[in-house]
Design a protein around this motif. Structure first.
Motif, PDB file in Angstrom:
ATOM      1  N   SER A  15       0.827  -1.207   0.000  1.00 47.06           N
ATOM      2  CA  SER A  15       0.000   0.000   0.000  1.00 47.06           C
ATOM      3  C   SER A  15       0.854   1.248   0.000  1.00 47.06           C
ATOM      4  O   SER A  15       0.341   2.356  -0.084  1.00 47.06           O
ATOM      5  CB  SER A  15      -0.909   0.012   1.240  1.00 47.06           C
ATOM      6  OG  SER A  15      -0.130  -0.007   2.423  1.00 47.06           O
ATOM      7  N   LEU A  33       3.047   5.077  -3.711  1.00 37.86           N
ATOM      8  CA  LEU A  33       2.657   6.244  -4.491  1.00 37.86           C
ATOM      9  C   LEU A  33       3.820   6.933  -5.167  1.00 37.86           C
ATOM     10  O   LEU A  33       3.623   7.621  -6.167  1.00 37.86           O
ATOM     11  CB  LEU A  33       1.929   7.251  -3.574  1.00 37.86           C
ATOM     12  CG  LEU A  33       0.534   6.813  -3.152  1.00 37.86           C
ATOM     13  CD1 LEU A  33      -0.016   7.803  -2.144  1.00 37.86           C
ATOM     14  CD2 LEU A  33      -0.384   6.713  -4.349  1.00 37.86           C
ATOM     15  N   ARG A  52      -5.745   3.649  -9.731  1.00 36.57           N
ATOM     16  CA  ARG A  52      -5.340   5.011  -9.357  1.00 36.57           C
ATOM     17  C   ARG A  52      -5.273   5.882 -10.599  1.00 36.57           C
ATOM     18  O   ARG A  52      -4.230   6.070 -11.196  1.00 36.57           O
ATOM     19  CB  ARG A  52      -3.997   4.978  -8.628  1.00 36.57           C
ATOM     20  CG  ARG A  52      -3.680   6.310  -7.936  1.00 36.57           C
ATOM     21  CD  ARG A  52      -2.463   6.187  -7.072  1.00 36.57           C
ATOM     22  NE  ARG A  52      -2.673   5.243  -6.008  1.00 36.57           N
ATOM     23  CZ  ARG A  52      -3.349   5.494  -4.909  1.00 36.57           C
ATOM     24  NH1 ARG A  52      -3.923   6.670  -4.751  1.00 36.57           N
ATOM     25  NH2 ARG A  52      -3.475   4.584  -3.976  1.00 36.57           N
ATOM     26  N   LEU A 106      -8.524  10.384  -9.552  1.00 34.87           N
ATOM     27  CA  LEU A 106      -8.420   9.962  -8.163  1.00 34.87           C
ATOM     28  C   LEU A 106      -7.157  10.498  -7.507  1.00 34.87           C
ATOM     29  O   LEU A 106      -7.173  10.904  -6.341  1.00 34.87           O
ATOM     30  CB  LEU A 106      -8.462   8.437  -8.076  1.00 34.87           C
ATOM     31  CG  LEU A 106      -9.785   7.767  -8.423  1.00 34.87           C
ATOM     32  CD1 LEU A 106      -9.632   6.248  -8.448  1.00 34.87           C
ATOM     33  CD2 LEU A 106     -10.869   8.173  -7.431  1.00 34.87           C
ATOM     34  N   LEU A 107      -6.063  10.502  -8.251  1.00 31.80           N
ATOM     35  CA  LEU A 107      -4.811  10.985  -7.696  1.00 31.80           C
ATOM     36  C   LEU A 107      -4.875  12.480  -7.429  1.00 31.80           C
ATOM     37  O   LEU A 107      -4.383  12.965  -6.401  1.00 31.80           O
ATOM     38  CB  LEU A 107      -3.664  10.660  -8.647  1.00 31.80           C
ATOM     39  CG  LEU A 107      -2.248  10.829  -8.115  1.00 31.80           C
ATOM     40  CD1 LEU A 107      -2.070  10.109  -6.789  1.00 31.80           C
ATOM     41  CD2 LEU A 107      -1.244  10.324  -9.132  1.00 31.80           C
ATOM     42  N   SER A 161      -7.583  14.124  -6.677  1.00 35.67           N
ATOM     43  CA  SER A 161      -8.440  14.271  -5.520  1.00 35.67           C
ATOM     44  C   SER A 161      -7.686  13.950  -4.233  1.00 35.67           C
ATOM     45  O   SER A 161      -7.807  14.669  -3.226  1.00 35.67           O
ATOM     46  CB  SER A 161      -9.659  13.343  -5.656  1.00 35.67           C
ATOM     47  OG  SER A 161     -10.457  13.401  -4.502  1.00 35.67           O
ATOM     48  N   GLU A 162      -6.890  12.900  -4.271  1.00 35.14           N
ATOM     49  CA  GLU A 162      -6.116  12.522  -3.092  1.00 35.14           C
ATOM     50  C   GLU A 162      -5.088  13.593  -2.751  1.00 35.14           C
ATOM     51  O   GLU A 162      -4.869  13.912  -1.575  1.00 35.14           O
ATOM     52  CB  GLU A 162      -5.434  11.179  -3.330  1.00 35.14           C
ATOM     53  CG  GLU A 162      -4.821  10.589  -2.076  1.00 35.14           C
ATOM     54  CD  GLU A 162      -4.426   9.141  -2.257  1.00 35.14           C
ATOM     55  OE1 GLU A 162      -3.791   8.602  -1.341  1.00 35.14           O
ATOM     56  OE2 GLU A 162      -4.751   8.558  -3.311  1.00 35.14           O
ATOM     57  N   ASN A 190      -6.873  16.547  -1.115  1.00 35.16           N
ATOM     58  CA  ASN A 190      -7.252  16.252   0.266  1.00 35.16           C
ATOM     59  C   ASN A 190      -6.045  16.259   1.199  1.00 35.16           C
ATOM     60  O   ASN A 190      -6.106  16.772   2.323  1.00 35.16           O
ATOM     61  CB  ASN A 190      -7.952  14.893   0.344  1.00 35.16           C
ATOM     62  CG  ASN A 190      -9.305  14.892  -0.334  1.00 35.16           C
ATOM     63  OD1 ASN A 190      -9.923  15.946  -0.516  1.00 35.16           O
ATOM     64  ND2 ASN A 190      -9.774  13.719  -0.741  1.00 35.16           N
ATOM     65  N   LYS A 191      -4.943  15.675   0.723  1.00 39.16           N
ATOM     66  CA  LYS A 191      -3.747  15.612   1.566  1.00 39.16           C
ATOM     67  C   LYS A 191      -3.162  17.001   1.788  1.00 39.16           C
ATOM     68  O   LYS A 191      -2.702  17.330   2.897  1.00 39.16           O
ATOM     69  CB  LYS A 191      -2.712  14.701   0.918  1.00 39.16           C
ATOM     70  CG  LYS A 191      -1.507  14.396   1.807  1.00 39.16           C
ATOM     71  CD  LYS A 191      -1.898  13.647   3.057  1.00 39.16           C
ATOM     72  CE  LYS A 191      -2.373  12.249   2.765  1.00 39.16           C
ATOM     73  NZ  LYS A 191      -2.654  11.469   3.982  1.00 39.16           N
ATOM     74  N   GLN A 240       4.292  13.840   2.926  1.00 36.68           N
ATOM     75  CA  GLN A 240       3.235  12.997   2.361  1.00 36.68           C
ATOM     76  C   GLN A 240       2.581  13.667   1.150  1.00 36.68           C
ATOM     77  O   GLN A 240       2.163  12.987   0.210  1.00 36.68           O
ATOM     78  CB  GLN A 240       2.189  12.680   3.423  1.00 36.68           C
ATOM     79  CG  GLN A 240       2.700  11.755   4.522  1.00 36.68           C
ATOM     80  CD  GLN A 240       1.608  11.395   5.510  1.00 36.68           C
ATOM     81  OE1 GLN A 240       0.442  11.255   5.140  1.00 36.68           O
ATOM     82  NE2 GLN A 240       1.975  11.253   6.774  1.00 36.68           N
ATOM     83  N   THR A 241       2.515  14.981   1.174  1.00 37.34           N
ATOM     84  CA  THR A 241       1.989  15.712   0.019  1.00 37.34           C
ATOM     85  C   THR A 241       2.964  15.634  -1.147  1.00 37.34           C
ATOM     86  O   THR A 241       2.562  15.447  -2.307  1.00 37.34           O
ATOM     87  CB  THR A 241       1.720  17.179   0.385  1.00 37.34           C
ATOM     88  OG1 THR A 241       0.903  17.252   1.559  1.00 37.34           O
ATOM     89  CG2 THR A 241       1.010  17.903  -0.753  1.00 37.34           C
ATOM     90  N   LEU A 274       2.606  12.527  -3.190  1.00 37.61           N
ATOM     91  CA  LEU A 274       1.495  12.582  -4.145  1.00 37.61           C
ATOM     92  C   LEU A 274       1.795  13.514  -5.316  1.00 37.61           C
ATOM     93  O   LEU A 274       1.411  13.231  -6.455  1.00 37.61           O
ATOM     94  CB  LEU A 274       0.216  13.011  -3.421  1.00 37.61           C
ATOM     95  CG  LEU A 274      -0.362  11.962  -2.465  1.00 37.61           C
ATOM     96  CD1 LEU A 274      -1.367  12.594  -1.514  1.00 37.61           C
ATOM     97  CD2 LEU A 274      -1.012  10.838  -3.252  1.00 37.61           C
TER      98      LEU A 274
END
Length: 207
Positions: A43, A46, A58, A62-63, A65-66, A69-70, A80-81, A84
């Protein structure tokens, strides 16, 4: 790092591309299939072009959007951003959306240099990704500058015989070949391949 770590997967992909440049298509295919099997059970994928090319779920929508959100949760300058941002850049590159991909690669590199430091492995991988994006766009001289920096950084952090350093060296040789500088490219590609052959043993994730 382990075989499912994003940076390991990215290295597998870089090394597979290097093998293809050297005419070793069978070995390249074996590495890509192995990475796909790791990716299907992980998991934490990314930051890998392997994940983006083999995971049909993915999608770009969707990516995005993720990422939105992040960024709202942690801010645009959080690691973490950046993961992505880098992932979206790689996806867009694979779709031929090069200009936006380039902007995102630059953002990821600038952010990681600031947050993690210029010699962090993730920063160096991001610089490598940026150089490959520039190469894909035909911007060879700028790509060369970033690739040399990634190589020197990896050599300082990991040593000259580490697989990451050798992969950067091979990428540099591949860039010289793309520029038509065959006499310079051949010994570099040969050195990289021989180094990888002697460094990557049977128990290593890249073997």
């Amino acid at each position: 790092l382990g075989p499912t770590h994003p940076d390991t997967l990215a290295l597998v992909h870089d090394n597979a591309k290097l093998l293809k440049v050297m005419g070793k298509d069978g070995e390249a295919e074996k590495q890509l299939k192995r990475a796909m099997s790791w990716n299907s059970s992980s998991s934490s994928n990314l930051d890998s072009e392997i994940a983006l090319q083999t995971n049909g779920v993915r999608t770009e929508r969707l990516l995005r959007s993720e990422l939105q959100n992040k960024a709202a949760e942690l801010g645009r300058r959080h690691e973490q951003t950046f993961v992505l941002v880098n992932s979206l850049a790689l996806l867009l590159k694979s779709m031929g959306k090069n200009q936006e991909a380039l902007q995102l690669h630059r953002e990821a590199l600038e952010g990681r240099e600031e947050v993690l430091g210029p010699l962090h492995p993730s920063t160096l991988q991001t610089r490598n990704n940026l150089s490959l994006q520039l190469q894909a766009m035909g911007r060879f001289e700028e790509a060369k500058k970033h690739l040399q920096s990634a190589y020197e950084g990896r050599k300082e952090v990991f040593g000259e015989t580490h697989v990451a350093t050798l992969t950067s060296l091979g990428n540099f040789g591949a860039l010289l070949k793309a520029m038509g500088r065959y006499d310079e490219a051949e010994p570099i590609l040969d050195k990289a391949l021989k180094g990888l052959d002697s460094t990557v043993g049977p128990s290593h994730p890249l073997s």
